[in-house]
Design a protein around this motif. Structure first.
Motif, PDB file in Angstrom:
ATOM      1  N   ARG A 166       0.825  -1.212   0.000  1.00  0.00           N
ATOM      2  CA  ARG A 166       0.000   0.000   0.000  1.00  0.00           C
ATOM      3  C   ARG A 166       0.864   1.269   0.000  1.00  0.00           C
ATOM      4  O   ARG A 166       2.066   1.225   0.291  1.00  0.00           O
ATOM      5  N   TYR A 167       0.236   2.386  -0.299  1.00  0.00           N
ATOM      6  CA  TYR A 167       0.894   3.680  -0.316  1.00  0.00           C
ATOM      7  C   TYR A 167       1.665   3.870   1.002  1.00  0.00           C
ATOM      8  O   TYR A 167       1.109   3.667   2.082  1.00  0.00           O
ATOM      9  N   GLY A 168       2.919   4.267   0.890  1.00  0.00           N
ATOM     10  CA  GLY A 168       3.733   4.459   2.088  1.00  0.00           C
ATOM     11  C   GLY A 168       4.742   3.343   2.277  1.00  0.00           C
ATOM     12  O   GLY A 168       5.748   3.508   2.962  1.00  0.00           O
ATOM     13  N   ASN A 169       4.479   2.167   1.655  1.00  0.00           N
ATOM     14  CA  ASN A 169       5.406   1.038   1.808  1.00  0.00           C
ATOM     15  C   ASN A 169       6.818   1.363   1.334  1.00  0.00           C
ATOM     16  O   ASN A 169       7.790   1.119   2.032  1.00  0.00           O
ATOM     17  N   LYS A 170       6.907   1.940   0.125  1.00  0.00           N
ATOM     18  CA  LYS A 170       8.227   2.172  -0.489  1.00  0.00           C
ATOM     19  C   LYS A 170       9.074   3.083   0.377  1.00  0.00           C
ATOM     20  O   LYS A 170      10.229   2.800   0.670  1.00  0.00           O
ATOM     21  N   ARG A 171       8.475   4.196   0.798  1.00  0.00           N
ATOM     22  CA  ARG A 171       9.241   5.149   1.598  1.00  0.00           C
ATOM     23  C   ARG A 171       9.638   4.513   2.923  1.00  0.00           C
ATOM     24  O   ARG A 171      10.772   4.624   3.380  1.00  0.00           O
ATOM     25  N   ALA A 172       8.680   3.797   3.534  1.00  0.00           N
ATOM     26  CA  ALA A 172       8.970   3.200   4.843  1.00  0.00           C
ATOM     27  C   ALA A 172      10.085   2.167   4.732  1.00  0.00           C
ATOM     28  O   ALA A 172      10.960   2.092   5.599  1.00  0.00           O
ATOM     29  N   ILE A 173      10.072   1.385   3.650  1.00  0.00           N
ATOM     30  CA  ILE A 173      11.118   0.358   3.504  1.00  0.00           C
ATOM     31  C   ILE A 173      12.491   1.017   3.387  1.00  0.00           C
ATOM     32  O   ILE A 173      13.457   0.614   4.034  1.00  0.00           O
TER      33      ILE A 173
END
Ligand code: VG1
Ligand code: CO
Length: 549
Positions: A66-73
Motif C-alpha cells: 500500500r501507499y507508504g510502503n516504499k518510503r517506509a522500507i
C-alpha cells in the motif's frame, strides 16, 4: 550493489509524538499522519531501541504494497543499518504477506519482523498506513513489548539513520549498506513450500479439475501474487480464477476487508449465481479469509468449528490437535467440537497476539477469531490462504458442496447463530459515552431478564494468560444469559477515524431445533435488547450498522 555508509546521522526530534500508541495490532494511523515529518522515524527508532537482539540480528521487513510502503522500507533499511542490524530480508518490491512474514521470521531465525500494513483498512494517500511489529516467534508483539515500545516513543529525543541511496528492491538479489546485507527474495516461494507440507495439492488439483469452479478475490492487495501461483500455476485452476491480483498502492479504491459488505462483487457472484462452487477472498495483508459456497456464506466462527471438526482430512494435522482457542467474541461453536474431541478450548481477548503463548507452549494447534481470522501452529499469525486451502482439502476429501458440509456440521453439533454489527466512525466521545453507560449498568443486570433469558454474567472481560500469568483487563462487555446466549460490546482498536463500536450476538440451537433461520431473525430479541439498553442508534444518529456480518 554494495554501498558504504556515507554518513550516519542523528536527527534531533523537535516534536515528540504522543499519539503513537499501538492498538489491537500495531500502530495504525492515516497515511497523512504517517507523512508528518519524523513520525514514522520516531516510531521505528523506538522499535530498534526496544526489540531484543537488534545489534547483529536478522530482521524480516515487508508489507502489503500500500501507499507508504516504499518510503517506509527505504527509511527502515537505513535506520536498521545505523542500529547495527546484520541483515534485512525483504520481498521483491517489499511484498510479503503477514503469514509469509511470520513464516520467514521462524525459518530465518530472525529477531522479529516489521510488517507495513493497516491490514483490512483502506489504503492510498487518503487511506491508512500501519506498522506491525512481530517478535522472534513470528507472532505479533506481546502486550509487554508493545507497551515498552510505546513508552519509548514518549521520551525519545533523537533517532539514528544512515545516509545511503535506495536499494533496488524490485530486483531479487543481495545488497549491502556498510556491514549490513539486504536480501531481496521472492516472498512467495517459502510460503508455498510450507503450504505443500500441510495439504495434498494433488487431491485439491483433482477437485478443481472435476467441474468445481472457484473464484478468488485478492482485492488488489498482497495475496494476488501468492494466489496466482497457488491456484492457477500449481493447482491448475483456469487463468481467470484470481481476481484483482495486482497489489496496488490504493487497492484500486477497494476496501480490502473480506466481508459481505466490502467484498460484495465476489459475494454477489456466489450468493446469487450458480457459476462457481467455491469463492474466497483475503484482506490487505493476507491474514484474513472469507469463504463462500454456492448460495452459502460461511460465518467465520462456524468456519473455525468446521476446520477443527474435520482436522483429520488434512495430512498436516494427522497427529491430532493438542487443543484449540478462540477470541472471546467468537462464537462457542468451536467449544462444542472441542468437547466432543475431548481437547481443551481456550478463550482469549481479541487480537492474534494472545494466541502466541498457547501456540508456543504447544497447548493449542488451531485457533481463530470471528473477524475472518483462522490459523494454526504452522506460523504465529492468522493465515488467509491456509484457511482457504484447508476448506478445499476438506471438500476434496468429502466430495461434497460447502453448504452440505455446513448442514452436516449443524446436524451433528447444533447451530450457533451469530452476527456482528459494526458502527464505524462514531465520534469518540459518543462511543465512549455509550460504552461507559452499558458498563455501569452491568452489575445491576445480573439475575434480571434480558431478551429471551436471565442474565447470568454481566462484566468486562479480563484474561489471565495461562502461560505467563499476565492479566489483560477491559477486553469487552459481556452479557451472558442462563440459556448460553450472549451479547458482547467492544470498542475497536484498529480504526483511525473516530471510534467503532462492535456488537456481537450469539444464540445456540441444538441439532433438534430450527437450523435454517436467517441469523438476523434468530438473533432479533438479542438485537432489540441491546438497542434498548445501549441506545447506539439513538445516540450515534445512525439508523443501522455500517457493516453486518
Ligand atoms: C480487529 C478484529 C480482531 C483482529 C484485528 C486485527 O480488531 O476485530 O479480531 O485481530 O482487527 O486484524 P478491532 O480491535 O478493530 O476489533 V488485521 O487483519 O490487523 O490483521
Ligand atoms: Co489483516
Amino acid at each position: 550493489m554494495d554501498q558504504s555508509v556515507s554518513k550516519l546521522s542523528e536527527v534531533k526530534l523537535e516534536t515528540s509524538f504522543q499519539d503513537q500508541k499501538p492498538g489491537t495490532s500495531g500502530l495504525r494511523k492515516s497515511s497523512q499522519q504517517f507523512a508528518q515529518e519524523n513520525y514514522l522515524e520516531s516510531f521505528i527508532e523506538s522499535i530498534f531501541q526496544t526489540l531484543p537482539g537488534v545489534f547483529g540480528g536478522v530482521l524480516i521487513l515487508g508489507g502489503d504494497g500500500r501507499y507508504g510502503n516504499k518510503r517506509a522500507i527505504d527509511v527502515i533499511i537505513r535506520m536498521a543499518a545505523a542500529h547495527g542490524v546484520s541483515k534485512i530480508i525483504t520481498g521483491i518490491n517489499g511484498i510479503i504477506s503477514t503469514p509469509a512474514a511470520s513464516h520467514l521470521i521462524r525459518t530465518r531465525e530472525a529477531i522479529g519482523g516489521i510488517i507495513l500494513s493497516a491490514s483490512h483498512n483502506m489504503g492510498g494517500e487518503n487511506g491508512d498506513f500501519g506498522v506491525k511489529i512481530n517478535a522472534d516467534n513470528g507472532g505479533p508483539a506481546s502486550e509487554v513489548l508493545t507497551e515498552a515500545i510505546y513508552k519509548c516513543t514518549k521520551t525519545l529525543e533523537k533517532y539514528k539513520i544512515a545516509e545511503a541511496s535506495p536499494i533496488p528492491i524490485d530486483i531479487k538479489g543481495i545488497y549491502s549498506i556498510g556491514d549490513m546485507s539486504i536480501e531481496v527474495l521472492d516472498g512467495v516461494d517459502d510460503y508455498i513450500d510450507l503450504m505443500k507440507s500441510i495439504f495434498q495439492f494433488d487431491l485439491i488439483k483433482s477437485l478443481l479439475a472435476s467441474n468445481f469452479p472457484i473464484a478468488f478475490d485478492a482485492m488488489n492487495a498482497v495475496t494476488g501474487p501468492y494466489a496466482k501461483r497457488l491456484f492457477e500455476d500449481l493447482l491448475e485452476a483456469p487463468s481467470n480464477t484470481v481476481r484483482n491480483f495486482i497489489p496496488l498502492e490504493d487497492f484500486g479504491g477497494m476496501h480490502p476487508d473480506p466481508n459481505l459488505t466490502y467484498a460484495k462483487d465476489l459475494a454477489y457472484l456466489l450468493l446469487n449465481g450458480d457459476e462457481y462452487s467455491f469463492g474466497a477472498a483475503c484482506d490487505g495483508d493476507g491474514d484474513r479469509n472469507m469463504v463462500l459456497g454456492q448460495r452459502c456464506f460461511v460465518n467465520p466462527s462456524d468456519s473455525l468449528a468446521i476446520l477443527v471438526a474435520n482436522y483429520s482430512c488434512v495430512p498436516g494435522y494427522k497427529n491430532g490437535l493438542s487443543g484449540v482457542a478462540r477470541s472471546m467474541p467468537t462464537s462457542s461453536a468451536v467449544d462444542v467440537v472441542a468437547k466432543e474431541l475431548d481437547i481443551p478450548c481456550y478463550e482469549t481477548p481479541t487480537g492474534w497476539k494472545f494466541f502466541g503463548n498457547l501456540l508456543d507452549a504447544g497447548k493449542i494447534t488451531l485457533c481463530g477469531e470471528e473477524s475472518f481470522g483462522t490459523g494454526s501452529n504452522h506460523i504465529r499469525e492468522k493465515d488467509g490462504l491456509w484457511a482457504i486451502l484447508f476448506w478445499l482439502q476438506i471438500l476434496s476429501v468429502k466430495k461434497c458442496s460447502v453448504s452440505q458440509v455446513m448442514r452436516d456440521h449443524w446436524n451433528r453439533f447444533g447451530r450457533h447463530y451469530y452476527s456482528r454489527h459494526d458502527y464505524e466512525s462514531i465520534p469518540s466521545d459518543i462511543a465512549n459515552q455509550i460504552y461507559k453507560k452499558v458498563e455501569l449498568t452491568l452489575p445491576a443486570m445480573i439475575g434480571t431478564s434480558f431478551a429471551d433469558g436471565i442474565v447470568q454474567t454481566a462484566d468486562n472481560f479480563s484474561y489471565l494468560d495461562p502461560i505467563d500469568h499476565s492479566i489483560t483487563n477491559n477486553q469487552g462487555l459481556r452479557i451472558i444469559l442462563d440459556n448460553g446466549n450472549r451479547v458482547i460490546l467492544r470498542l475497536s482498536g484498529t480504526g483511525t477515524q473516530g471510534a467503532t463500536i462492535r456488537v456481537y450476538f450469539e444464540s445456540y440451537v441444538p441439532p433438534s431445533g430450527k437450523l435454517d433461520q436467517d441469523p438476523q431473525e434468530a438473533l432479533s430479541l438479542l438485537i432489540s435488547g441491546i438497542e434498548k439498553l445501549a441506545e447506539i442508534k439513538l445516540l450515534s444518529g445512525m439508523s443501522r450498522p455500517t457493516v453486518i456480518t
